[in-house]
Design a protein around this motif. Structure first.
Motif, PDB file in Angstrom:
ATOM      1  N   ARG A  74       0.880  -1.154   0.113  1.00 24.92           N
ATOM      2  CA  ARG A  74      -0.030  -0.023   0.086  1.00 24.92           C
ATOM      3  C   ARG A  74       0.771   1.200  -0.045  1.00 24.92           C
ATOM      4  O   ARG A  74       2.181   1.078   0.231  1.00 24.92           O
ATOM      5  N   LEU A  75       0.328   2.181  -0.403  1.00 19.51           N
ATOM      6  CA  LEU A  75       0.969   3.635  -0.367  1.00 19.51           C
ATOM      7  C   LEU A  75       0.095   4.633   0.579  1.00 19.51           C
ATOM      8  O   LEU A  75      -0.923   5.094   0.068  1.00 19.51           O
ATOM      9  N   ASP A  76       0.841   5.118   1.751  1.00 15.09           N
ATOM     10  CA  ASP A  76       0.154   6.065   2.412  1.00 15.09           C
ATOM     11  C   ASP A  76       1.252   7.308   2.308  1.00 15.09           C
ATOM     12  O   ASP A  76       2.591   7.347   2.720  1.00 15.09           O
ATOM     13  N   LEU A  77       0.613   8.584   1.920  1.00 18.59           N
ATOM     14  CA  LEU A  77       1.400   9.786   1.733  1.00 18.59           C
ATOM     15  C   LEU A  77       0.863  11.154   2.494  1.00 18.59           C
ATOM     16  O   LEU A  77      -0.537  10.888   2.709  1.00 18.59           O
ATOM     17  N   ALA A  78       1.634  11.829   3.221  1.00 23.08           N
ATOM     18  CA  ALA A  78       0.881  13.047   3.929  1.00 23.08           C
ATOM     19  C   ALA A  78       0.826  14.130   2.952  1.00 23.08           C
ATOM     20  O   ALA A  78       1.675  14.285   1.931  1.00 23.08           O
ATOM     21  N   ILE A  79      -0.029  14.795   3.192  1.00 20.93           N
ATOM     22  CA  ILE A  79      -0.468  16.020   2.147  1.00 20.93           C
ATOM     23  C   ILE A  79       0.110  17.191   2.807  1.00 20.93           C
ATOM     24  O   ILE A  79      -0.513  17.740   3.984  1.00 20.93           O
ATOM     25  N   PHE A  80       1.026  17.965   1.965  1.00 17.49           N
ATOM     26  CA  PHE A  80       1.777  19.041   2.521  1.00 17.49           C
ATOM     27  C   PHE A  80       1.358  20.169   1.685  1.00 17.49           C
ATOM     28  O   PHE A  80       1.490  20.192   0.493  1.00 17.49           O
ATOM     29  N   ASP A  81       0.891  21.207   2.269  1.00 17.36           N
ATOM     30  CA  ASP A  81       0.037  22.658   1.655  1.00 17.36           C
ATOM     31  C   ASP A  81       1.267  23.333   1.505  1.00 17.36           C
ATOM     32  O   ASP A  81       1.997  23.948   2.528  1.00 17.36           O
ATOM     33  N   LEU A  82       1.911  23.533   0.325  1.00 16.53           N
ATOM     34  CA  LEU A  82       2.857  24.469  -0.044  1.00 16.53           C
ATOM     35  C   LEU A  82       2.727  25.690   0.315  1.00 16.53           C
ATOM     36  O   LEU A  82       3.632  26.385   0.752  1.00 16.53           O
ATOM     37  N   GLY A 113      -7.190  22.637   4.929  1.00 20.18           N
ATOM     38  CA  GLY A 113      -6.827  22.445   3.652  1.00 20.18           C
ATOM     39  C   GLY A 113      -8.027  22.326   2.856  1.00 20.18           C
ATOM     40  O   GLY A 113      -7.784  21.907   1.569  1.00 20.18           O
ATOM     41  N   GLN A 114      -9.247  22.756   3.264  1.00 18.66           N
ATOM     42  CA  GLN A 114     -10.364  22.375   2.120  1.00 18.66           C
ATOM     43  C   GLN A 114     -10.612  23.795   1.547  1.00 18.66           C
ATOM     44  O   GLN A 114     -10.232  24.925   2.034  1.00 18.66           O
ATOM     45  N   GLY A 115     -11.357  23.419   0.245  1.00 11.87           N
ATOM     46  CA  GLY A 115     -11.982  24.744  -0.519  1.00 11.87           C
ATOM     47  C   GLY A 115     -10.872  25.321  -1.275  1.00 11.87           C
ATOM     48  O   GLY A 115     -11.276  26.559  -1.788  1.00 11.87           O
ATOM     49  N   ARG A 116      -9.651  24.900  -1.427  1.00  8.04           N
ATOM     50  CA  ARG A 116      -8.552  25.510  -1.990  1.00  8.04           C
ATOM     51  C   ARG A 116      -7.996  24.734  -3.310  1.00  8.04           C
ATOM     52  O   ARG A 116      -7.020  25.110  -3.805  1.00  8.04           O
ATOM     53  N   GLY A 117      -8.769  23.588  -3.651  1.00  8.35           N
ATOM     54  CA  GLY A 117      -7.978  22.450  -4.667  1.00  8.35           C
ATOM     55  C   GLY A 117      -7.062  21.886  -4.317  1.00  8.35           C
ATOM     56  O   GLY A 117      -6.649  21.070  -5.198  1.00  8.35           O
ATOM     57  N   LEU A 118      -6.832  21.699  -2.941  1.00  9.88           N
ATOM     58  CA  LEU A 118      -5.627  20.666  -2.549  1.00  9.88           C
ATOM     59  C   LEU A 118      -6.048  19.341  -2.800  1.00  9.88           C
ATOM     60  O   LEU A 118      -5.238  18.404  -3.249  1.00  9.88           O
ATOM     61  N   GLY A 119      -7.507  18.952  -2.665  1.00  9.18           N
ATOM     62  CA  GLY A 119      -7.711  17.604  -2.708  1.00  9.18           C
ATOM     63  C   GLY A 119      -7.646  17.189  -4.264  1.00  9.18           C
ATOM     64  O   GLY A 119      -7.587  15.986  -4.332  1.00  9.18           O
ATOM     65  N   THR A 120      -8.038  17.945  -4.907  1.00  5.55           N
ATOM     66  CA  THR A 120      -8.278  17.761  -6.494  1.00  5.55           C
ATOM     67  C   THR A 120      -6.763  17.505  -7.085  1.00  5.55           C
ATOM     68  O   THR A 120      -6.737  16.816  -7.653  1.00  5.55           O
ATOM     69  N   GLU A 121      -5.930  18.322  -6.589  1.00  6.13           N
ATOM     70  CA  GLU A 121      -4.517  18.345  -7.305  1.00  6.13           C
ATOM     71  C   GLU A 121      -3.784  16.751  -6.613  1.00  6.13           C
ATOM     72  O   GLU A 121      -3.282  16.122  -7.175  1.00  6.13           O
ATOM     73  N   THR A 122      -4.152  16.838  -5.224  1.00  2.00           N
ATOM     74  CA  THR A 122      -3.840  15.494  -4.566  1.00  2.00           C
ATOM     75  C   THR A 122      -4.303  14.168  -5.333  1.00  2.00           C
ATOM     76  O   THR A 122      -3.518  13.228  -5.678  1.00  2.00           O
ATOM     77  N   THR A 123      -5.521  14.152  -5.606  1.00  2.00           N
ATOM     78  CA  THR A 123      -6.086  12.963  -6.285  1.00  2.00           C
ATOM     79  C   THR A 123      -5.677  12.843  -7.583  1.00  2.00           C
ATOM     80  O   THR A 123      -5.314  11.767  -8.001  1.00  2.00           O
ATOM     81  N   GLN A 124      -5.490  13.871  -8.416  1.00  2.00           N
ATOM     82  CA  GLN A 124      -4.863  13.518  -9.664  1.00  2.00           C
ATOM     83  C   GLN A 124      -3.282  13.346  -9.537  1.00  2.00           C
ATOM     84  O   GLN A 124      -2.820  12.533 -10.629  1.00  2.00           O
ATOM     85  N   LEU A 125      -2.612  13.806  -8.766  1.00  4.02           N
ATOM     86  CA  LEU A 125      -1.254  13.039  -8.552  1.00  4.02           C
ATOM     87  C   LEU A 125      -1.319  11.903  -8.239  1.00  4.02           C
ATOM     88  O   LEU A 125      -0.352  11.023  -9.031  1.00  4.02           O
ATOM     89  N   ILE A 126      -1.972  11.245  -7.374  1.00  5.77           N
ATOM     90  CA  ILE A 126      -2.123   9.992  -6.890  1.00  5.77           C
ATOM     91  C   ILE A 126      -2.605   9.007  -8.387  1.00  5.77           C
ATOM     92  O   ILE A 126      -2.109   7.886  -8.658  1.00  5.77           O
TER      93      ILE A 126
END
Length: 207
Positions: A74-82, A113-126
């Motif tokens: 499995r792959l577990d990664l932490a999301i860092f807000d740049l 981290g919500q409402g700023r597109g972070l989830g969308t970019e994270t999902t696309q990266l994965i």
């Protein structure tokens, strides 16, 4: 044969950097998992009232996150807000099926981290990493129907609804459905081809 999941990459986008877990990421996740909205959206509690009183076992959580980098299936990664230079959540590929080249996807992001597109970019990266580097053919997920924000993110990243688990969650005195969504390699390849054609067209017009 070494599992492709044994390597824990750092994936960098414009908004987020996905990193292997360290102590700071673990500390952040312990706070994020205690947020009432996160508990509700992940199905960890059965009511809003319970979300204000429920407490996770911190020692067990720390042990869990400290062992993530050693997992080979499995792959577990932490999301860092740049922009704000802090950890805001986690993203996971698990339930890896090497024979069928499939995996399950999930993500949890705290309020900061919500409402700023972070989830969308994270999902696309994965998704991109899963198809480009892990050799996956299918990535699937399950989302509660009332989680409209997550449903929008998944759809914008190419996930297609393919099923429904009726009354899968009892929350706030009512039963709620969950949706099964997936993206397969051919969907992803077609999307990338369309994006490339759109870029070429814009360049041609500009010239």
């Amino acid at each position: 044969m070494t599992s492709p999941f044994a390597h824990k990459p750092t994936l960098t986008g414009q908004l987020v950097e996905l990193r292997p877990f360290d102590l700071a990421a673990t500390d952040a996740m312990i706070e994020i998992l205690a947020e009432p909205e996160v508990m509700a959206k992940t199905g960890s509690v059965s009511s809003d009232e319970e979300s204000t009183t429920h407490r996770f076992n911190e020692q067990r959580l720390r042990s869990w996150y400290c062992s993530r980098n050693a997992q080979t299936d499995r792959l577990d990664l932490a999301i860092f807000d740049l922009a704000h230079q802090n950890y805001v959540g986690e993203t996971v590929l698990n339930h890896y099926d090497p024979h069928n080249r499939s995996a399950n996807y999930r993500i949890a992001i705290g309020a900061s981290g919500q409402g700023r597109g972070l989830g969308t970019e994270t999902t696309q990266l994965i998704v991109d990493y899963g198809f480009e580097h892990l050799g996956l053919n299918r990535i699937e997920l399950e989302v509660f129907e009332f989680n409209t924000r997550a449903r929008y993110v998944y759809s914008s990243c190419g996930f297609v609804t393919e099923g429904r688990r009726r009354q899968a969650l009892f929350f706030n005195g009512n039963f709620h459905d969950s949706l099964i969504k997936s993206i397969i390699r051919s969907d992803w390849e077609a999307s990338r081809h369309t994006d490339a054609l759109s870029t070429d067209f814009k360049l041609a017009v500009a010239l």
